[in-house]
Write a protein that holds these residues in place. Sequence first.
Motif, short mmCIF file in Angstrom:
data_model
loop_
_atom_site.label_atom_id
_atom_site.label_comp_id
_atom_site.label_asym_id
_atom_site.label_seq_id
_atom_site.Cartn_x
_atom_site.Cartn_y
_atom_site.Cartn_z
N ASP A 349 25.55 -47.52 -64.65
CA ASP A 349 25.11 -48.16 -65.90
C ASP A 349 23.84 -47.55 -66.48
O ASP A 349 23.26 -48.09 -67.42
CB ASP A 349 24.89 -49.66 -65.67
CG ASP A 349 23.78 -49.96 -64.67
OD1 ASP A 349 23.12 -49.00 -64.19
OD2 ASP A 349 23.57 -51.15 -64.36
N GLY A 350 23.40 -46.41 -65.92
CA GLY A 350 22.23 -45.73 -66.48
C GLY A 350 20.89 -46.32 -66.08
O GLY A 350 19.86 -45.94 -66.67
N SER A 351 20.87 -47.23 -65.11
CA SER A 351 19.60 -47.86 -64.73
C SER A 351 18.93 -47.20 -63.53
O SER A 351 17.98 -47.73 -62.97
CB SER A 351 19.84 -49.34 -64.41
OG SER A 351 20.71 -49.49 -63.29
N ARG A 352 19.42 -46.06 -63.14
CA ARG A 352 18.87 -45.36 -61.97
C ARG A 352 17.42 -44.96 -62.19
O ARG A 352 17.00 -44.68 -63.31
CB ARG A 352 19.71 -44.10 -61.71
CG ARG A 352 19.45 -43.40 -60.40
CD ARG A 352 20.38 -42.20 -60.28
NE ARG A 352 20.34 -41.56 -58.99
CZ ARG A 352 21.00 -40.46 -58.68
NH1 ARG A 352 21.75 -39.88 -59.61
NH2 ARG A 352 20.92 -39.94 -57.48
N VAL A 353 16.65 -44.94 -61.12
CA VAL A 353 15.27 -44.45 -61.19
C VAL A 353 15.28 -43.07 -61.83
O VAL A 353 16.01 -42.19 -61.38
CB VAL A 353 14.64 -44.36 -59.77
CG1 VAL A 353 13.28 -43.71 -59.83
CG2 VAL A 353 14.55 -45.73 -59.15
N PRO A 354 14.51 -42.86 -62.88
CA PRO A 354 14.57 -41.56 -63.57
C PRO A 354 14.04 -40.43 -62.69
O PRO A 354 13.09 -40.60 -61.93
CB PRO A 354 13.68 -41.77 -64.80
CG PRO A 354 12.79 -42.91 -64.45
CD PRO A 354 13.58 -43.80 -63.54
N ALA A 355 14.68 -39.28 -62.81
CA ALA A 355 14.23 -38.09 -62.08
C ALA A 355 13.04 -37.48 -62.80
O ALA A 355 12.94 -37.52 -64.02
CB ALA A 355 15.37 -37.08 -62.00
N ARG A 356 12.14 -36.91 -62.00
CA ARG A 356 11.02 -36.18 -62.60
C ARG A 356 11.51 -34.83 -63.13
O ARG A 356 12.42 -34.24 -62.58
CB ARG A 356 9.92 -35.99 -61.56
CG ARG A 356 9.39 -37.32 -61.03
CD ARG A 356 8.16 -37.15 -60.20
NE ARG A 356 7.71 -38.43 -59.66
CZ ARG A 356 6.54 -38.60 -59.06
NH1 ARG A 356 5.70 -37.59 -58.91
NH2 ARG A 356 6.20 -39.80 -58.60
N LYS A 357 10.86 -34.37 -64.19
CA LYS A 357 11.32 -33.16 -64.85
C LYS A 357 11.01 -31.90 -64.05
O LYS A 357 11.71 -30.90 -64.17
CB LYS A 357 10.71 -33.06 -66.25
CG LYS A 357 11.20 -34.14 -67.20
CD LYS A 357 10.62 -33.97 -68.59
CE LYS A 357 11.16 -35.04 -69.54
NZ LYS A 357 10.58 -34.90 -70.91
#
Length: 869
Positions: A349-357
């Motif tokens: 659902d797109g709620s995953r912890v965002p990855a660092r760039k």
Amino acid sequence: MPARTRRELLKQLGGTAATFAFVAAAGSAAAAVPASGTASGPASATAEGAGSPGAAAAMRRVRGIVARLTLDEKISLVHGATDPRRVGQAGYLPGIERLGIPELRLSDGPAGVNVTKSATGLPPVSTLGSSFNLELAREYGAVMGREGRTLEMDVLLAPQIELSRTPFFSRNKDQSGEDPYLNGLIGAAQVEGVQAQGMLAQAKHFLANNQRLHEFDREKPENSYDFIVDDRTLHELYLPAFEAVVRAGVSSVMSAYNHLNGKWNSEQSTTLTDILRGELGFKGFVTSDWGATHSTAALEAGQDMQMWDGSFYGEPLKKAIKDGSIPEAALDTAVSRILGRYDAFGMLDGSRVPARKRIDVEAGARVAREVAVQGAVLLANDGGLPLSPTALRDLALIGPTAGQVATSVSGERAYGFEERLVSPLAALRRTTGRKIAYEVGVDLTGTAVPASAFPEGLARKGGGGTDKRVDFVGSEALPVGTTAEWTGTFVPPTTGEYALKIQGWGAAVSLSLDGKELTTAAGARDSFARKWSSIVPTTDGLDNGQAEPVELTCGRSYKVVVKATGWAATIAERGRVQVRFAWVTPEQRTASITAAARLARRVHTPVVFAFNGSGGSVGGGGDFSTLTLPAHQDELITAVAKANPRTVVVLTTGCPATMPWRRQVGTILHTGYVGQEGGWSTADLLTGRANPGGKATVTWPKKDTDHPTLDPAHPERYYGVDGVVTYSEGIFTGYRGFDKAAIEPLFPFGHGLSYTEFGYSRLSVRREGAGYEVSFTVTNRGRRKGAEVPQVYVGAPRGTDVEMAVKTLAAFDRVELRPGQSRRVTLRVDERQLSYWDTEGGRWVRPEGRRAVYVGSSSRDIRLTGAAS
């Protein structure tokens, strides 16, 4: 015990309240959902329990998705495939765009992220384990999880939580030792760190996978040995670490290569379903080790995913479902377990912890350096360390791992950022500003075999003509993509032991003598290659394939074949082809040792760096065949110590080593393999900028045969008898076995000195619920800040129905103290640490009776003794 009985026991609350409480906790923790980008404890990292409204809603979501999948789509989610992007990871599952199911990429661990792009080169888990520091283990996991996400990975094949049952196991470096309690805590902390970053952790290898010898014959699987382990030993030694990571919420478990009690691990319903899912409450998915699946029946046994391909879970599984031999419901269950983890981590659902760039290189480096410092174990010290001002003014370093940093050995790890690979010698020179002398002692690079050894030259296929020797490096390198083969007659100039080497880059290279392949180097995997054929590359930057030492006869002709296969255009760092056939002759070896002893004689303090893991120390099945240091290093150390009694030895090994020179050397520092920042950490330890506080996680035997698994009276324990390896020592391996046999080790489990001294006092032991509360005071009695790891062991009560260990590690802490500082330490001993597994009842039993409680600095250095009932 039959699987049916296990399930019945679980329905009866597992036989004890403790088991019921564990299963309930595991069920909740198994739904771990990271809530932020930092490592957190189990409570803050877990979602609702299995019976909560949130868990029920998640189950409905996953079931809804599974119901919409076609049979082909379901099958695509349970076996590996080729990643069209080829980013160098170990495994890949395609996504299903129409239902919002993303791709899944699995990266090798257990020491960093192993893909085409660079990641932090952490020290291996054996070094981490020696720190006895759970918070550092969480940080270690966090680095891997954070960098894995940045590098577009989803699953990390870590932690590795086998027990170090035998010192010959070549992968002891990848795990945290011989004690199941310590092993479980270090593993669980890594899981918490990894998964808090939104990366799924996969614990490996399930179950009782403790040696490479006879483990798995890939060419003829039927020749693989069966490993027989009784139920009590499984529960007390080999399951606790998996129990711990399940409680920490691990997302996946990897089934091991080996046979266990008559069946392949990948087809064991007793272990995969009844124990792992039933007793331990595991809610995630099980993946095979790469190539460890043997039939479609593994699916019904409880293995959900086949890696690396679909040889059984692809078309054969589809056929089996269509002809009714395997129910589609079994496939639905596997897919649901996999998608359940996707959902728990917000991947649907797109709620995953965002990855660092981008990777924070400095942050990773800080953790790598700290692990190398805290994991160093000062085995012995007669005052040689830290190096005195006098020693630093007149110091010499000796050994190839002094001149080049020994980050680790073998694969399944991050290589590290090459520009950060600073040697201990260079780090010491920069740190002290002094001109420190150096001798290699043991030459791992050697010299190109000269033309005189090939009287007829070497005929080259693929390029035509004849070459005088194979030495195409630097400006003489061959064109990009070159493939060539050299054949000819090799005639050694003297009789003796030769170290033969094949070195290369830009091409996979190999060396054969008289029709037998001796060694290879620079092989590429998918889209990249690494320089880890030896413990260090050549001094001019080539991958360094080391053959086992060979005895050659002067004047005799040997047929030699050297092959170079240029890398494909898809391989990262592809460039001109470099290849060299090199050697160290008997005369060169003697000259190197003589030069090292000569240097030692003229300086105040020589420091010899010794290693294992390459140069002839690995034997059959990929395991070690001896604990003797390879490449004549005992001869080197003996010669240096004879020349100078102030000799210090630094060991860069991933397992114990025997020490025939122990009486001649008073100071020994075991740094283990040190990771990419290891040059700096070693310099800090030698100069006293850092104080070693690590503890041995395995018992060091005086000789190989002192170890319980290598007892000559019991060949079945390691070498096997009639195709069977039997764990006949039961629970008495490691320090438990040494205690039972009353054998004095070289260094005991838990041992480790410091540059300061610690005192223990005021022991208090009292009953606390079903366990004990143990309190005592630790005091830094020296002049330096330092860390001590006080360890609590419990003895066996008298008159038990089963034989129990003389003492068992039950609690520990790592305590940092300033000079003169005291701290009151209170540790809890849980009921589990006081119990044994009752095989007839299928439950944990705590025996009645008074128990000795020991507090000490190691398993043999007991400072305080108390008792409780």
